[in-house]
Design an enzyme around this catalytic site. Structure first.
Site, PDB file in Angstrom:
ATOM      1  N   PHE A 173     -15.008  28.226 -15.615  1.00 28.55           N
ATOM      2  CA  PHE A 173     -15.810  27.624 -16.678  1.00 28.55           C
ATOM      3  C   PHE A 173     -17.261  27.426 -16.260  1.00 28.55           C
ATOM      4  O   PHE A 173     -18.148  27.299 -17.099  1.00 28.55           O
ATOM      5  CB  PHE A 173     -15.194  26.292 -17.110  1.00 28.55           C
ATOM      6  CG  PHE A 173     -15.540  25.108 -16.258  1.00 28.55           C
ATOM      7  CD1 PHE A 173     -16.590  24.278 -16.593  1.00 28.55           C
ATOM      8  CD2 PHE A 173     -14.804  24.821 -15.114  1.00 28.55           C
ATOM      9  CE1 PHE A 173     -16.916  23.174 -15.810  1.00 28.55           C
ATOM     10  CE2 PHE A 173     -15.123  23.727 -14.330  1.00 28.55           C
ATOM     11  CZ  PHE A 173     -16.184  22.906 -14.671  1.00 28.55           C
ATOM     12  N   LYS A 174     -17.540  27.426 -14.945  1.00 27.25           N
ATOM     13  CA  LYS A 174     -18.913  27.231 -14.474  1.00 27.25           C
ATOM     14  C   LYS A 174     -19.843  28.333 -14.985  1.00 27.25           C
ATOM     15  O   LYS A 174     -21.058  28.130 -15.088  1.00 27.25           O
ATOM     16  CB  LYS A 174     -18.941  27.192 -12.949  1.00 27.25           C
ATOM     17  CG  LYS A 174     -17.993  26.177 -12.321  1.00 27.25           C
ATOM     18  CD  LYS A 174     -18.366  24.757 -12.634  1.00 27.25           C
ATOM     19  CE  LYS A 174     -17.399  23.748 -12.053  1.00 27.25           C
ATOM     20  NZ  LYS A 174     -17.405  23.609 -10.607  1.00 27.25           N
ATOM     21  N   ASP A 175     -19.292  29.507 -15.304  1.00 29.74           N
ATOM     22  CA  ASP A 175     -20.134  30.600 -15.825  1.00 29.74           C
ATOM     23  C   ASP A 175     -20.815  30.216 -17.131  1.00 29.74           C
ATOM     24  O   ASP A 175     -21.904  30.707 -17.437  1.00 29.74           O
ATOM     25  CB  ASP A 175     -19.290  31.858 -16.069  1.00 29.74           C
ATOM     26  CG  ASP A 175     -18.828  32.523 -14.787  1.00 29.74           C
ATOM     27  OD1 ASP A 175     -19.628  32.601 -13.833  1.00 29.74           O
ATOM     28  OD2 ASP A 175     -17.666  32.967 -14.741  1.00 29.74           O
TER      29      ASP A 175
ATOM     30  N   THR B 133     -18.291  26.529  -8.543  1.00 28.82           N
ATOM     31  CA  THR B 133     -19.736  26.468  -8.790  1.00 28.82           C
ATOM     32  C   THR B 133     -20.483  27.495  -7.958  1.00 28.82           C
ATOM     33  O   THR B 133     -21.411  28.144  -8.432  1.00 28.82           O
ATOM     34  CB  THR B 133     -20.277  25.055  -8.474  1.00 28.82           C
ATOM     35  OG1 THR B 133     -19.786  24.143  -9.448  1.00 28.82           O
ATOM     36  CG2 THR B 133     -21.789  25.015  -8.505  1.00 28.82           C
TER      37      THR B 133
END
Length: 485
Positions: free
Chosen positions: A125-127, A158
């Site tokens: 989800f960091k993308d 991250t």
């Protein structure tokens, strides 16, 4: 209508009342505030049902990048609107995320939804934030004819998301710290196989909190920070949280049918960054009923929301778990929430985080009226999950729906089920299962599906520096590899 302060300004969580704020582009490049606090909006913009309806139509008609532009414009007024729209369009492409919806939401049954946030370049989800942050950095550095040294800490995802977002950006160097031996083999290979002399992976003996402490210590040296233009991509950088606010809005739209319809979110959380973005979304007017915080065996945040006591753990007390990105016992973004909880009183926050916490290792708000009204005012509830819970949840969900989730998302699903309600409960996906194959094998007896782009990843050469010697050694490494050194 949407309303925001004009001009949009940001202040430190430790600033005294009336302190002047900074524009967005300054806090984008700064990371931590000079006083050790975290930047937050001087005041939250506000949106009503009319604006929410306009955003709903915008997402349907023009897509995720257009929604991102609309949300970000509430906070960013020192980048021309047309330029910001281009940056959003570059960040959120079908090529990068594999789905025209960018953030599709699927129904898991029993009132649960899953917001798919992990289809980006590094399967985490960091993308969602890093792809935009890379565009913003490049734009602002070119506008200033400047360079930036990104110094970050990662518990797993991250780092790779930041490194892949900064690839090919000649004005940015990256030094990414990670806890030695504490990531999954996939996560480690994804970071350490990056072949770019401007990206340096550094391992540190200890846990994520030790990495995070080093980043903060270097940032506290104002002269060094200025000389080497040190900035941040961690969620201590508020620009990253802004990008994450957008997917809360998109997921709310996709889980509801009306512009006043409520929703709840279940969020796996270690550093309090992802769920802090949900808090911001709720503060600006997205009808979020509850923010369900899910932890693994490292229960610092659950303990606070249950008791009002925030107690950091020593490295020896930080459990190594099968959801390793949440193996954190010092939640950086927690200070942002406490700032709001305490009426945005920077003097009181400074006393707690700059004095009491370092001196005693804890903050006790249990007897305060602010804590007593926390759940009603801010919607937070919390729960915990164990390895056995993760394995059982992965197995159960796959058996009932055919959907395979990673261990962190399983923590979210497990805790979400403890808080049923009439509104949809959206679980935020953390990563694709391929990043944690050993737990998937234990749960399902088979390997998780591996996207073709990750074939042979663990066999690639790995480049990493093992750092010992603390902040002095880290500063020496940064200085030695500075183009101007």
């Amino acid at each position: 209508m949407a309303a925001r302060p004009s001009p949009a300004r940001f202040v430190s969580t430790r600033a005294p009342a009336g302190a002047p704020g900074l524009p967005f582009s300054d806090i984008l490049l700064a990371g931590l505030a000079p006083d050790g606090g975290l930047y937050v909006p001087a005041a939250y913009p506000a949106v009503d049902a009319v604006t929410r309806g306009a955003w709903r139509r915008l997402l349907a008609d023009e897509g995720y990048a257009a929604l991102a532009h609309a949300v970000l414009r509430l906070f960013i007024d020192d980048i021309p609107g047309a330029d910001l729209r281009v940056l959003c369009e570059r960040a959120y492409t079908v090529d990068a995320f594999g789905d025209p919806d960018i953030v599709p939401v699927t129904d898991l049954g029993d009132g649960l939804r899953l917001a798919h946030l992990s289809n980006g370049p590094t399967a985490a989800f960091k993308d969602m934030a890093m792809q935009l942050l890379g565009q913003l950095f490049e734009y602002e550095l070119e506008r200033r004819d400047a360079t930036l040294t990104v110094l970050g800490a990662t518990s797993g995802d991250t780092g790779s998301a930041a490194e892949h977002a900064m690839l090919g950006k000649p004005r940015v160097r990256v030094f990414m710290l990670s806890p030695r031996g504490r990531m999954s083999p996939f996560q480690q290979a994804q970071m350490f196989s990056v072949d770019d002399p401007r990206i340096v992976n550094v391992t540190v003996a200890g846990v994520f909190d030790d990495c995070q402490d080093l980043v903060k210590e270097v940032n506290a040296d104002a002269a060094f920070k200025a000389r080497h233009a040190v900035g941040a991509v961690n969620s201590i950088n508020f620009a990253r949280l802004l990008a994450q606010v957008v997917y809360y809005v998109a997921a709310w739209i996709r889980a509801t049918g009306g512009d006043d319809d409520p929703v709840s979110f279940a969020v796996p959380s270690g550093n309090f960054g992802n769920i802090c973005a949900g808090h911001v979304a709720r503060q600006i007017g997205i009808p979020i009923r509850r923010l369900v915080l899910a932890t693994n065996e490292n229960t610092v945040l659950h303990e606070f929301f249950s008791t009002g006591v925030y107690r950091v753990r020593a490295a020896a007390e930080t459990h190594e778990t099968s959801s390793p990105s949440m193996d954190i016992s010092k939640a950086s973004n927690f200070e942002r929430f406490v700032y709001d909880l305490l009426g945005r009183d920077g003097d009181r926050v400074r006393a707690l985080f700059a004095d009491e916490l370092p001196r005693t290792g804890r903050i006790d708000l249990s007897d305060t009226p602010e804590f007593a009204s926390l759940r009603e005012r801010y919607g937070f509830v919390s729960g915990t999950s164990t390895h056995a819970d993760r394995v059982a949840t992965i197995r159960d969900l796959e058996g009932r729906t055919g959907v395979v989730i990673d261990p962190h998302t399983a923590d979210g699903v497990k805790v979400a089920r403890e808080f049923p309600g009439d509104e949809p409960m959206v679980v935020l996906e953390t990563a694709l299962p391929v990043k944690f194959s050993s737990t998937i094998r234990e749960a399902l007896g088979r390997e998780p599906e591996r996207p073709e782009r990750f074939a042979g990843l663990e066999d690639l050469p790995q480049r990493v520096v093992a750092l010992d010697g603390g902040a002095g050694a880290l500063k020496a490494l940064i200085a030695a590899t500075d183009d101007g050194a």
